[in-house]
Write a protein that holds these residues in place. Structure first.
Motif, PDB file in Angstrom:
ATOM      1  N   GLY A 124       0.796  -1.225   0.000  1.00 57.00           N
ATOM      2  CA  GLY A 124       0.000   0.000   0.000  1.00 57.00           C
ATOM      3  C   GLY A 124       0.822   1.266   0.000  1.00 57.00           C
ATOM      4  O   GLY A 124       0.319   2.339   0.332  1.00 57.00           O
ATOM      5  N   LEU A 125       2.094   1.190  -0.380  1.00 60.03           N
ATOM      6  CA  LEU A 125       2.974   2.357  -0.405  1.00 60.03           C
ATOM      7  C   LEU A 125       3.053   2.930  -1.813  1.00 60.03           C
ATOM      8  O   LEU A 125       3.091   2.189  -2.802  1.00 60.03           O
ATOM      9  CB  LEU A 125       4.375   1.972   0.082  1.00 60.03           C
TER      10      LEU A 125
ATOM     11  N   PRO B 154      -3.792   9.953   7.087  1.00 65.76           N
ATOM     12  CA  PRO B 154      -3.007   8.823   6.564  1.00 65.76           C
ATOM     13  C   PRO B 154      -1.550   9.196   6.358  1.00 65.76           C
ATOM     14  O   PRO B 154      -1.240  10.312   5.921  1.00 65.76           O
ATOM     15  CB  PRO B 154      -3.695   8.518   5.225  1.00 65.76           C
ATOM     16  N   ASP B 155      -0.663   8.277   6.662  1.00 66.63           N
ATOM     17  CA  ASP B 155       0.753   8.478   6.388  1.00 66.63           C
ATOM     18  C   ASP B 155       0.979   8.558   4.882  1.00 66.63           C
ATOM     19  O   ASP B 155       1.789   9.350   4.404  1.00 66.63           O
ATOM     20  CB  ASP B 155       1.566   7.330   6.988  1.00 66.63           C
ATOM     21  N   GLN B 156       0.248   7.719   4.138  1.00 61.02           N
ATOM     22  CA  GLN B 156       0.259   7.823   2.679  1.00 61.02           C
ATOM     23  C   GLN B 156      -0.784   8.876   2.310  1.00 61.02           C
ATOM     24  O   GLN B 156      -1.988   8.634   2.350  1.00 61.02           O
ATOM     25  CB  GLN B 156      -0.081   6.478   2.031  1.00 61.02           C
ATOM     26  N   THR B 157      -0.318  10.072   1.968  1.00 62.29           N
ATOM     27  CA  THR B 157      -1.214  11.221   1.847  1.00 62.29           C
ATOM     28  C   THR B 157      -2.198  11.105   0.692  1.00 62.29           C
ATOM     29  O   THR B 157      -3.213  11.796   0.673  1.00 62.29           O
ATOM     30  CB  THR B 157      -0.406  12.520   1.692  1.00 62.29           C
TER      31      THR B 157
ATOM     32  N   LEU C  66      -5.922   7.656  -4.219  1.00 60.40           N
ATOM     33  CA  LEU C  66      -5.194   6.844  -5.198  1.00 60.40           C
ATOM     34  C   LEU C  66      -4.920   5.441  -4.674  1.00 60.40           C
ATOM     35  O   LEU C  66      -5.012   4.465  -5.424  1.00 60.40           O
ATOM     36  CB  LEU C  66      -3.877   7.540  -5.562  1.00 60.40           C
ATOM     37  N   VAL C  67      -4.601   5.337  -3.392  1.00 63.44           N
ATOM     38  CA  VAL C  67      -4.394   4.012  -2.806  1.00 63.44           C
ATOM     39  C   VAL C  67      -5.690   3.209  -2.874  1.00 63.44           C
ATOM     40  O   VAL C  67      -5.694   2.017  -3.214  1.00 63.44           O
ATOM     41  CB  VAL C  67      -3.901   4.123  -1.344  1.00 63.44           C
ATOM     42  N   GLY C  68      -6.824   3.867  -2.571  1.00 57.37           N
ATOM     43  CA  GLY C  68      -8.116   3.196  -2.658  1.00 57.37           C
ATOM     44  C   GLY C  68      -8.403   2.691  -4.059  1.00 57.37           C
ATOM     45  O   GLY C  68      -8.928   1.581  -4.245  1.00 57.37           O
TER      46      GLY C  68
ATOM     47  N   ILE D  26      -4.817  -5.027   2.109  1.00 60.49           N
ATOM     48  CA  ILE D  26      -3.659  -4.138   2.204  1.00 60.49           C
ATOM     49  C   ILE D  26      -3.757  -3.383   3.518  1.00 60.49           C
ATOM     50  O   ILE D  26      -4.790  -2.842   3.854  1.00 60.49           O
ATOM     51  CB  ILE D  26      -3.627  -3.117   1.037  1.00 60.49           C
ATOM     52  N   GLN D  27      -2.668  -3.365   4.269  1.00 59.68           N
ATOM     53  CA  GLN D  27      -2.632  -2.620   5.522  1.00 59.68           C
ATOM     54  C   GLN D  27      -1.992  -1.254   5.275  1.00 59.68           C
ATOM     55  O   GLN D  27      -1.106  -1.114   4.431  1.00 59.68           O
ATOM     56  CB  GLN D  27      -1.809  -3.386   6.572  1.00 59.68           C
ATOM     57  N   TYR D  28      -2.427  -0.279   6.006  1.00 56.41           N
ATOM     58  CA  TYR D  28      -1.927   1.079   5.837  1.00 56.41           C
ATOM     59  C   TYR D  28      -1.274   1.565   7.117  1.00 56.41           C
ATOM     60  O   TYR D  28      -1.779   1.340   8.205  1.00 56.41           O
ATOM     61  CB  TYR D  28      -3.074   2.046   5.483  1.00 56.41           C
TER      62      TYR D  28
END
Length: 571
Positions: free
Chosen positions: A25-26, A473-476, A480-482, A497-499
């Motif tokens: 998930g990065l 979220p750490d992944q800003t 897009l991750v979704g 996927i873990q975030y």
């Protein structure tokens, strides 16, 4: 073993973005391209599906450059809930009087169908219970009715396919006409497991959509992330620079992709009120041009003025309620860039930072401490519904209001108006939150993502206004991750996927502006009703000199009443 990636594509209001995402998930890389918006008439906003697809291809090629095609195992799309119209040959059909076929998308924020939406609401069909009791002009049924009534020859009679934009993109990629349950349930009144309610479409005058088992609007549905067709078609693969057969997941509306990207986050160890609680104790706010407020429940909850409950529209097996504000980021831009001191602001900022970081720092210096910034807005009040109220009043006719302006037009005044606007948006969130809680939701934590979540003051004001912790979220780029999650699901190469998450500062201080905020909408309704009665009387009476004099006196009386009420609010 070569690393595996997934691609997420997000089509927002004014841009197309893509991300290359790892199995963890990065974000590996991102790219963005602008897309055009036309406004042929007031409240008419249109786009081109051809341009949107071309920009999708451009950004996907950018993020996958230098990566072996075989490493890309899946792709997912999310987009705004705009309406795409194609003919029998899948060519664009014009949606405005200009007749330009390339302008074939009625945007989500297009309010041309307000009158049709009002008629559908008054019709009182049972499907309205799943949209808060009120049909919004931002949903697809009133837009379809508008096209039939106003562009019958140039659009309606030529149209064979009506897509929500997310479904258009997944069709373009896979060739599958399968629609996502997310789009059909949330914006088209589809209700699983029963499906389409034929009596609704007949009652509003769109019975021609029943032909061929609703083929024009979707005969087959699937949950978000389900694999579509045989993956990427040969043509789409060539356009995107990927391998044919790469898995394509059923799509999501952009806000729902953001909700998917944050609401299930692992928050162990952060000592939050929602730790150890089900995800139904969380609300996801996806904050961009507009803001969507997503809350889920195990049982259907009916919230007046709030869309839903929708089964499996975002999280499989759970019911979704969706509140929202039609303009948030766009309203902030409107207030700041329309101010006389905006040129001075640009000169001050130059290349040192963006204008909002500068304004945040400027407000801190005005207050002498960050904790006192809220108090700067004590005499300036904004009602933020400049494009109508989506939730919980569900009134598209409401307008914006500002109380407390002076003749001063300095940079300080601009900063205060910016602050008051953000406070109003946060109080709007509180208004929605309270409506959901009253209906049975038990929300203990807010999860924010989207462009505005990168504005620290916006986040802090939401914590202050609601009294709830805010999680970032750490992944800003959670949206897009979704979207990438959809492609990963379709590939069947993983189960979840873990975030990694970080926690934003929280503050339980309540803003004392709430009482004024609540009064402003009531006053606007009162004023509009009085003016309506006066104008109606004027139109029906014979305008003798005496009548004109009486009418003028009545009008003055109304103006005095308005002034008195606004003065009361300001005090």
């Amino acid at each position: 073993m070569a690393e595996i990636f997934y691609v997420g594509v997000d089509v927002g209001t004014a841009s197309v973005r893509a991300a290359l995402v790892t199995r963890e998930g990065l974000l590996k890389s991102t790219a963005q391209e602008p897309i055009g918006i036309w406004e042929p008439e007031s409240d008419h906003y249109v786009q081109s599906s051809t341009e949107i697809w071309e920009k999708c291809c451009t950004v996907v090629k950018k993020v996958t450059h230098g990566v072996e095609k075989s490493q890309i195992r899946g792709i997912g799309f999310d987009a705004t809930c705009s309406l795409v119209v194609l003919d029998q040959s899948f060519q664009p059909v014009p949606v405005s009087q200009s007749g330009d076929p390339q302008r074939n998308v009625v945007m989500w924020m297009d309010h041309r169908a307000t009158e049709q939406a009002d008629r559908i609401t008054k019709n009182g069909h049972r499907v309205l219970s799943r949209v808060g009791g009120v049909m919004s002009p931002e949903m697809q049924p009133p837009k379809l009715l508008w096209l039939k009534e106003n562009l019958n020859e140039s659009c309606w009679n030529k149209a064979s396919h009506f897509f929500d934009l997310p479904d258009f993109l997944s069709w373009k990629a896979s060739g599958s006409l399968t629609r996502s349950l997310c789009t059909l349930v949330c914006k088209w009144t589809y209700c699983p497991p029963e499906g389409w309610d034929a009596s609704f479409w007949t009652s509003i005058g769109l019975d021609d959509l029943l032909e061929n088992n609703f083929s024009k609007i979707g005969s087959v549905t699937s949950p978000p992330g389900s694999p579509l067709g045989d993956g990427l078609t040969q043509e789409a693969a060539a356009d995107l620079g990927l391998d044919p057969g790469t898995a394509v997941g059923a799509s999501l509306i952009d806000a729902h992709a953001g909700g998917l990207g944050v609401i299930g986050a692992d928050v162990k160890g952060f000592h939050l009120p929602c730790e150890g609680q089900p995800i139904t104790a969380r609300m996801a706010l996806i904050c961009g041009t507009s803001t969507c407020h997503m809350a889920i429940s195990e049982q259907p909850l009916f919230v007046p003025g709030v869309w839903g409950p929708y089964l499996s529209a975002m999280v499989p097996g759970l019911w979704l309620n969706e509140g929202g504000q039609s303009v948030t980021g766009r309203l902030i831009d409107h207030m700041v860039k329309g101010h006389t001191a905006y040129t001075q602001l640009q000169e001050q900022v130059q290349q040192r930072s963006n204008i909002y970081s500068y304004l945040n720092n400027h407000l801190s210096s005005m207050a002498n401490s960050c904790s006192a910034v809220d108090l700067l807005g004590s005499s300036l009040h904004v009602w933020p519904d400049f494009h109508g109220n989506r939730s919980p009043l569900a009134d598209p006719t409401l307008k914006g209001m500002v109380v407390g302006l002076s003749l001063s037009q300095t940079l300080d005044d601009l900063a205060l108006l910016y602050l008051a606007t953000m406070q109003a948006l946060a109080l709007g969130t509180l208004h929605i939150l309270e409506a959901m809680k009253e209906a049975g939701h038990e929300i203990r934590t807010l999860f924010l993502c989207g462009g505005l979540s990168k504005n620290n003051l916006f986040v802090q004001i939401h914590a202050n206004a609601t009294g709830l912790p805010v999680v970032l979220p750490d992944q800003t780029e959670a949206v897009l991750v979704g979207a990438a999650v959809l492609g990963a699901c379709a590939s069947r190469h993983y189960s979840s996927i873990q975030y990694q998450m970080t926690i934003g500062q929280t503050n339980t201080c309540k803003i004392t502006k709430l009482e004024v905020f609540s009064d402003m909408s009531q006053h606007q309704h009162q004023h509009n009703n009085v003016f309506y009665e006066v104008s109606r009387w004027k139109c029906t009476e014979t305008l003798s000199a005496v009548t004109v004099e009486i009418w003028i006196c009545s009008f003055v009386q109304v103006e005095m009443e308005v002034h008195s009420v606004l003065l009361q609010s300001a005090l």
